[in-house]
Scaffold this active site. Sequence first.
Site, short mmCIF file in Angstrom:
data_model
loop_
_atom_site.label_atom_id
_atom_site.label_comp_id
_atom_site.label_asym_id
_atom_site.label_seq_id
_atom_site.Cartn_x
_atom_site.Cartn_y
_atom_site.Cartn_z
N SER A 22 6.50 -0.17 1.20
CA SER A 22 6.31 -1.57 0.81
C SER A 22 7.63 -2.34 0.81
CB SER A 22 5.69 -1.65 -0.59
OG SER A 22 6.64 -1.24 -1.57
N CYS A 77 -0.24 0.91 9.64
CA CYS A 77 0.74 -0.18 9.62
C CYS A 77 0.61 -1.11 10.80
CB CYS A 77 2.15 0.38 9.53
SG CYS A 77 2.65 1.37 10.95
#
Length: 289
Positions: A22, A77
């Site tokens: 993150s 992702c």
Amino acid sequence: MQDVVNAICDDDDIEAVSFVGSNVAGMHIYSRASAKGKGVQSNMGTKNHAIVIPVANVDATINALVAAGFGAAGQRCMALSTVVFVGGSKPWEAELVEGAKALKVNAGTESDADLGPVISKQAKERIHSLIQSGLDEGARLLLDGRSIVADSLEEAISIVNKNKYGNGAAIFTTSGVAARKFQIEIEAGQVGINVPIPVPLPFFSTTGNKASFAGDLNFYGKAGVNFYTQIKTITQNWKDSTGGSKVNLAMPTSQKFDDEMSCIHFFQIVWVLIISMSSSFPDMLVFLS
């Protein structure tokens, strides 16, 4: 866990830190490890976009959007979470909905499952809240999703570039002119043309940018090797005779010799790869050129 992360960032025996995760964690690691003089590569948050223009191949585009949007439950992702339709989404909506409806959600251990559940109850609740926030902001809910419409390719590219992340983006088109314009003007680091998930092969570097990456050298490929490489330059001067030397205050590399054949004056650049490639390779590999 934060204590472990801080210990890695602060340890004097650790020279480089590589991270995927993150933005909050990634920027903490980047700031702390960089302050200690370490090399850092931090791949962080993403918001990948696709642009679909009217001349795109319908069947191939629909299949690509469904696969890239819902594959791995949308939790990879490079998933395409946003599609910008140039000229409007109406011509695409029915087939896109049918393609999504045809997917079967089941346990990943079942042979007929197209995709499994998301990773946790909290992840599911977050998805529900995001869908609801879209409705609250005026989106039309077709099948747990929404679309963004642009009147032109220029506007579509502008919409994508306004996003703070720059991990990946794709365009679906049969126009070489549109593809060329997209690949030049789009700000995302990994670009796909009729490729929904433009992840390069490992011998090329991943090239996410903007808020999706912090550091100087990306993952994989030549950049990845360079990240784990310490460059050393060696200058050597060998003479046949040890006598008759004079003091010369010039830089050694700019000295001239009366008899060029009396010495061997050359340079070496040595790359020392400071990672262990595998158990069958030595811990240090030296390349000479």
